[in-house]
Design a protein around this motif. Structure first.
Motif, PDB file in Angstrom:
ATOM      1  N   ALA A 230       1.040  -1.248   0.290  1.00 40.95           N
ATOM      2  CA  ALA A 230      -0.285   0.076   0.054  1.00 40.95           C
ATOM      3  C   ALA A 230       1.026   1.627   0.325  1.00 40.95           C
ATOM      4  CB  ALA A 230      -1.214  -0.077   1.249  1.00 40.95           C
ATOM      5  N   ALA A 231       0.502   1.917  -0.427  1.00 41.29           N
ATOM      6  CA  ALA A 231       1.538   3.498  -0.425  1.00 41.29           C
ATOM      7  C   ALA A 231      -0.288   4.540  -0.192  1.00 41.29           C
ATOM      8  CB  ALA A 231       1.926   3.988  -1.566  1.00 41.29           C
ATOM      9  N   ILE A 232       0.005   5.832   0.807  1.00 42.75           N
ATOM     10  CA  ILE A 232      -0.898   6.923  -0.107  1.00 42.75           C
ATOM     11  C   ILE A 232       0.251   8.204   0.176  1.00 42.75           C
ATOM     12  CG2 ILE A 232      -0.422   6.681   2.240  1.00 42.75           C
ATOM     13  CD1 ILE A 232      -2.444   8.010   2.769  1.00 42.75           C
ATOM     14  N   LEU A 233      -0.754   9.208  -0.792  1.00 42.95           N
ATOM     15  CA  LEU A 233      -0.321  10.336  -1.381  1.00 42.95           C
ATOM     16  C   LEU A 233      -1.657  11.623  -0.651  1.00 42.95           C
ATOM     17  CD1 LEU A 233       0.909  11.729  -4.650  1.00 42.95           C
ATOM     18  CD2 LEU A 233       0.944  13.193  -2.524  1.00 42.95           C
ATOM     19  N   GLY A 267      -1.213  -4.729  -5.169  1.00 40.97           N
ATOM     20  CA  GLY A 267      -1.033  -3.344  -4.380  1.00 40.97           C
ATOM     21  C   GLY A 267      -1.988  -2.097  -4.790  1.00 40.97           C
ATOM     22  N   LEU A 268      -2.098  -1.375  -3.439  1.00 36.44           N
ATOM     23  CA  LEU A 268      -3.847  -0.128  -3.573  1.00 36.44           C
ATOM     24  C   LEU A 268      -2.542   1.035  -3.111  1.00 36.44           C
ATOM     25  CD1 LEU A 268      -6.867   0.428  -3.557  1.00 36.44           C
ATOM     26  CD2 LEU A 268      -6.159   0.316  -1.155  1.00 36.44           C
ATOM     27  N   LEU A 269      -2.981   1.813  -3.703  1.00 37.09           N
ATOM     28  CA  LEU A 269      -2.593   3.633  -3.871  1.00 37.09           C
ATOM     29  C   LEU A 269      -4.365   4.144  -3.025  1.00 37.09           C
ATOM     30  CD1 LEU A 269      -0.798   6.189  -3.803  1.00 37.09           C
ATOM     31  CD2 LEU A 269      -1.946   6.481  -6.476  1.00 37.09           C
ATOM     32  N   VAL A 270      -3.736   4.776  -1.976  1.00 33.13           N
ATOM     33  CA  VAL A 270      -4.311   5.891  -1.187  1.00 33.13           C
ATOM     34  C   VAL A 270      -3.982   6.900  -1.863  1.00 33.13           C
ATOM     35  CG1 VAL A 270      -5.541   6.612   0.819  1.00 33.13           C
ATOM     36  CG2 VAL A 270      -4.948   4.337   0.533  1.00 33.13           C
ATOM     37  N   LEU A 271      -6.202   8.038  -2.614  1.00 33.05           N
ATOM     38  CA  LEU A 271      -5.454   9.158  -2.833  1.00 33.05           C
ATOM     39  C   LEU A 271      -6.206  10.338  -1.814  1.00 33.05           C
ATOM     40  CD1 LEU A 271      -5.033   8.959  -6.117  1.00 33.05           C
ATOM     41  CD2 LEU A 271      -3.312   9.451  -4.742  1.00 33.05           C
ATOM     42  N   ASN A 272      -6.388  11.826  -2.129  1.00 31.78           N
ATOM     43  CA  ASN A 272      -7.591  12.522  -1.065  1.00 31.78           C
ATOM     44  C   ASN A 272      -8.212  13.119  -2.225  1.00 31.78           C
ATOM     45  OD1 ASN A 272      -8.796  14.435   0.214  1.00 31.78           O
ATOM     46  ND2 ASN A 272      -6.372  15.447   0.850  1.00 31.78           N
ATOM     47  N   ALA A 273      -9.802  12.916  -2.066  1.00 36.18           N
ATOM     48  CA  ALA A 273     -10.877  12.857  -3.082  1.00 36.18           C
ATOM     49  C   ALA A 273     -10.904  14.669  -2.918  1.00 36.18           C
ATOM     50  CB  ALA A 273     -11.723  12.483  -2.756  1.00 36.18           C
ATOM     51  N   ASP A 274     -10.377  15.064  -1.820  1.00 39.93           N
ATOM     52  CA  ASP A 274     -10.280  16.509  -1.566  1.00 39.93           C
ATOM     53  C   ASP A 274      -9.074  18.368  -2.139  1.00 39.93           C
ATOM     54  OD1 ASP A 274     -12.934  16.105  -0.062  1.00 39.93           O
ATOM     55  OD2 ASP A 274     -11.884  15.502   1.559  1.00 39.93           O
ATOM     56  N   ASP A 275      -8.312  16.904  -3.054  1.00 37.41           N
ATOM     57  CA  ASP A 275      -6.907  17.669  -3.588  1.00 37.41           C
ATOM     58  C   ASP A 275      -7.277  17.328  -4.639  1.00 37.41           C
ATOM     59  OD1 ASP A 275      -4.408  17.894  -5.018  1.00 37.41           O
ATOM     60  OD2 ASP A 275      -3.642  17.616  -2.620  1.00 37.41           O
ATOM     61  N   VAL A 357      -5.243   2.911   4.338  1.00 38.04           N
ATOM     62  CA  VAL A 357      -4.116   2.381   4.171  1.00 38.04           C
ATOM     63  C   VAL A 357      -3.607   1.188   5.687  1.00 38.04           C
ATOM     64  CG1 VAL A 357      -1.575   1.935   4.919  1.00 38.04           C
ATOM     65  CG2 VAL A 357      -2.436   4.271   3.478  1.00 38.04           C
ATOM     66  N   ALA A 358      -4.222   1.266   6.273  1.00 36.10           N
ATOM     67  CA  ALA A 358      -4.503  -0.139   7.476  1.00 36.10           C
ATOM     68  C   ALA A 358      -4.860  -1.521   6.744  1.00 36.10           C
ATOM     69  CB  ALA A 358      -4.693   0.246   8.645  1.00 36.10           C
ATOM     70  N   THR A 359      -5.901  -0.818   5.856  1.00 34.04           N
ATOM     71  CA  THR A 359      -7.170  -2.196   5.797  1.00 34.04           C
ATOM     72  C   THR A 359      -6.294  -3.066   4.578  1.00 34.04           C
ATOM     73  OG1 THR A 359      -8.774  -0.645   6.261  1.00 34.04           O
ATOM     74  CG2 THR A 359      -9.566  -2.555   3.979  1.00 34.04           C
ATOM     75  N   ALA A 360      -5.922  -2.127   3.689  1.00 38.50           N
ATOM     76  CA  ALA A 360      -4.757  -2.435   2.602  1.00 38.50           C
ATOM     77  C   ALA A 360      -4.173  -3.851   3.216  1.00 38.50           C
ATOM     78  CB  ALA A 360      -4.070  -1.014   1.677  1.00 38.50           C
ATOM     79  N   LEU A 361      -3.090  -3.280   4.156  1.00 38.41           N
ATOM     80  CA  LEU A 361      -2.359  -3.904   4.815  1.00 38.41           C
ATOM     81  C   LEU A 361      -3.050  -5.418   5.532  1.00 38.41           C
ATOM     82  CD1 LEU A 361       0.080  -1.606   6.273  1.00 38.41           C
ATOM     83  CD2 LEU A 361       0.016  -2.153   4.694  1.00 38.41           C
ATOM     84  N   GLY A 362      -4.485  -5.466   5.664  1.00 41.96           N
ATOM     85  CA  GLY A 362      -4.979  -6.416   6.150  1.00 41.96           C
ATOM     86  C   GLY A 362      -5.596  -6.510   7.163  1.00 41.96           C
ATOM     87  N   ILE A 363      -5.894  -5.195   8.306  1.00 42.91           N
ATOM     88  CA  ILE A 363      -5.863  -4.642   9.482  1.00 42.91           C
ATOM     89  C   ILE A 363      -7.487  -4.490   8.940  1.00 42.91           C
ATOM     90  CG2 ILE A 363      -5.554  -3.128  11.499  1.00 42.91           C
ATOM     91  CD1 ILE A 363      -2.867  -2.231  10.365  1.00 42.91           C
ATOM     92  N   LEU A 364      -8.021  -5.360  10.373  1.00 48.08           N
ATOM     93  CA  LEU A 364      -9.987  -5.109  10.289  1.00 48.08           C
ATOM     94  C   LEU A 364      -9.794  -3.696  10.769  1.00 48.08           C
ATOM     95  CD1 LEU A 364     -10.083  -8.986  12.497  1.00 48.08           C
ATOM     96  CD2 LEU A 364     -10.126  -7.999   9.589  1.00 48.08           C
ATOM     97  N   PRO A 365     -11.641  -3.721  10.265  1.00 49.83           N
ATOM     98  CA  PRO A 365     -12.056  -2.097  10.096  1.00 49.83           C
ATOM     99  C   PRO A 365     -12.230  -2.058  12.483  1.00 49.83           C
ATOM    100  CG  PRO A 365     -13.223  -2.963   9.296  1.00 49.83           C
ATOM    101  CD  PRO A 365     -11.617  -4.332   9.058  1.00 49.83           C
ATOM    102  N   VAL A 366     -12.613  -3.285  12.814  1.00 44.34           N
ATOM    103  CA  VAL A 366     -13.068  -2.829  14.310  1.00 44.34           C
ATOM    104  C   VAL A 366     -11.697  -2.847  15.148  1.00 44.34           C
ATOM    105  CG1 VAL A 366     -11.829  -5.532  14.845  1.00 44.34           C
ATOM    106  CG2 VAL A 366     -13.508  -4.126  16.448  1.00 44.34           C
TER     107      VAL A 366
END
Length: 550
Positions: A230-233, A267-275, A357-366
């Protein structure tokens, strides 16, 4: 360059030549064991184009024997010797064997690493094994996230690392404060580049890695790892323009989007829709995307969910994660300590991005929700980022805000905290910013109409400027925008400048202290802790507890 590469017998590879506002950049592929020679080829090619007819006086520009000072035939002889000396067949055999087995690798001047974290082995360059001696079955990767953007990187790193720890992993993370493994501080300083990433990935205890990947490191030395889940901008705002050929928001976004090259097919890229820049740039990307926004009904999020994509946004005062068509309530925003009752919108954006990002790594929502419910309640969770003290009715906020957008957002929150009190501000900037960027920071400060501003140097960040030069530019711009001289003071050392602001304050005021240098920040934080423990209140003497610098 092409002629020299051919003469050296190197294989042809991709070439990128890019003109920009202050010159040009040339990049080309070269053998991985001869990259230092490649930098000399690059420099020789530049000078050969600049000075096609050598004169004796030109040679004084270079060290004797430097390839750039030589004609093409002589340069080829020198470069051939350098390439032969640098070539390392055993290293190349290892890298080919790793590629064949799908094992990641990374290296620097001293060490080569195969695998990552708990699945890694590292050898000194002078003692590399033969490929058949490597314990290949024991080598593997670990869940890895790359965190980049203009603002919010370190907070996002810390959030994802906390979520990984709550998931049960031993997490290693690197950021502008240093390198950390399972919460232990392994190295101090700015490790937001590839050096910090390699240190995390080489630690055999680490089961998951969260790596701050800043613009400077990308442009100077690239990205340490070629693999990430995962990556995030986080966002793209005007900052550092004029360095390494970066002059526009699009340039900056392209540099930061280099993280996508480490993302595999899953892989997953996380982006900011407000940008707006990221919304526009997203159409050129081929990797899988996830989107976050402060508004869960944002058209981009709604459309992405409609196509089965993952989103995170705010609706009804709660943060919602949507994955595989299911909505998960991550909690009430007003009850999350990091959000200052919902006023710190920028931290809400950091939390939304971190959740994806955490979800993409396999971490649960709870697990993500549980971390957001407590993260920020202790100053140790996020030191130097929206860190707060109450001193006898005086509110003190310490943060890392270092560009106009970050400062404006911080001052908006501070204004919401002032009630009937006044606003005091500590203001400085690194010396490697252009004058226009320094003035833009002052403009953001002036827009908040602070009651008092203490101008300072950034300890250790003069970067070619004279002491007091940057504060003078800031002060001139503040005055130009209407701030009277009696509402400004200049105190160059950061800790002493913080003391001057504390000496001015009254109960009910809010002080905003952007302190950037790590040692200075720690001294100011320790001082504030001591004042709080002693029951200090505004108007009382400071020197009994103040550090020597103040």
């Amino acid at each position: 360059m092409r002629a020299m590469v051919k003469a050296l017998g190197w294989p042809e590879g991709p070439v990128c030549a890019r003109a920009h506002a202050m010159g040009a950049a040339l990049a080309f592929a070269a053998p991985e064991d001869q990259l230092y020679t490649a930098t000399e080829v690059n420099e020789w090619a530049w000078v050969a184009a600049l000075l096609p007819s050598r004169r004796a006086e030109d040679e004084i520009l270079f060290a004797p024997g430097h390839p750039a000072a030589l004609d093409e035939a002589s340069a080829l002889q020198t470069l051939s010797r350098l390439a032969k000396a640098e070539a390392d067949p055993r290293r190349m055999d290892l890298l080919r064997a790793a590629e064949e087995r799908g094992v990641q690798h990374f290296l620097d001047e001293e060490q080569l690493t195969l695998g990552a974290g708990t699945g890694s082995r590292t050898w000194p360059m002078e003692a590399l094994p033969r490929a058949e001696e490597v314990p290949w079955p024991a080598l593997h990767g670990i869940p890895t996230a790359l965190i980049t953007g203009s603002n919010g990187k370190t907070t996002t790193v810390r959030l994802v690392a906390a979520m990984g720890k709550a998931h049960g992993w031993v997490v290693g993370h690197s950021c502008t404060d240093g390198v950390f493994v399972d919460g232990d501080w392994i190295a101090r300083g700015d490790y937001s580049g590839p050096t910090g990433s390699r240190q995390v990935l080489r630690d055999a205890r680490v089961q998951a890695a969260v790596l701050e990947t800043a613009r400077g490191g990308i442009l100077r030395r690239g990205i340490a790892t070629a693999r990430a889940e995962a990556a995030i901008l986080t966002n793209v705002t005007p900052d550092h323009f004029g360095e390494y050929g970066i002059h526009t928001l699009d340039d900056l976004a392209d540099a930061k989007l280099a993280v996508t090259r480490a993302l595999g097919p899953d892989g997953l890229l996380v982006l900011n829709a407000d940008d707006e820049t990221l919304l526009r740039k997203s159409s050129t990307l081929s990797c899988a995307l996830a989107w976050f926004s402060l508004d869960d009904a944002h058209p981009k999020l709604a459309a992405h969910r409609g196509m089965g994509g993952m989103t995170c946004g705010v609706a009804g005062g709660h943060l919602w994660l949507n994955k595989d068509g299911q909505a998960h309530d991550l909690g009430a925003v007003a009850e999350m300590p990091l959000m200052a009752g919902g006023a710190a919108a920028y931290n809400l954006a950091n939390a939304a991005g971190a959740a994806l990002v955490a979800t993409a790594l396999g971490i649960l929502p709870v697990t993500i929700a549980a971390v957001l419910a407590r993260f920020g309640a202790s100053r140790a969770d996020n030191p130097g980022r929206f860190e707060r003290w109450n001193l006898g009715g005086l509110t003190v906020v310490m943060d890392y805000a270092h560009n106009p957008e970050g400062l404006a957002a911080l001052l908006d929150v501070a204004r919401s905290l002032t009630r009937e009190g006044r606003l005091g501000l500590l203001l400085g900037q690194a010396g490697n910013r252009e004058d226009g960027a320094i003035r833009a920071l002052a403009a953001a400060a002036a827009a908040a109409d602070p009651d008092f501003v203490v101008l300072k140097d950034l300890d250790g960040y003069l970067r070619g400027r004279e002491p007091g030069e940057v504060p003078a530019i800031l002060g001139d711009e503040l005055a130009r925008r209407g701030l009277p001289p009696d509402r400004m003071a200049t105190v160059l050392p950061e800790v002493a400048a913080a003391g001057a602001l504390l000496g001015w304050a009254h109960a009910g005021d809010v002080l905003v202290l952007p302190v950037h240098e790590l040692a200075s920040r720690e001294r100011v934080a320790a001082w504030l802790e001591a004042l709080a423990a002693a029951g200090w209140a505004p108007g009382s003497p400071l020197q009994k507890i103040a550090p020597d610098e103040a």
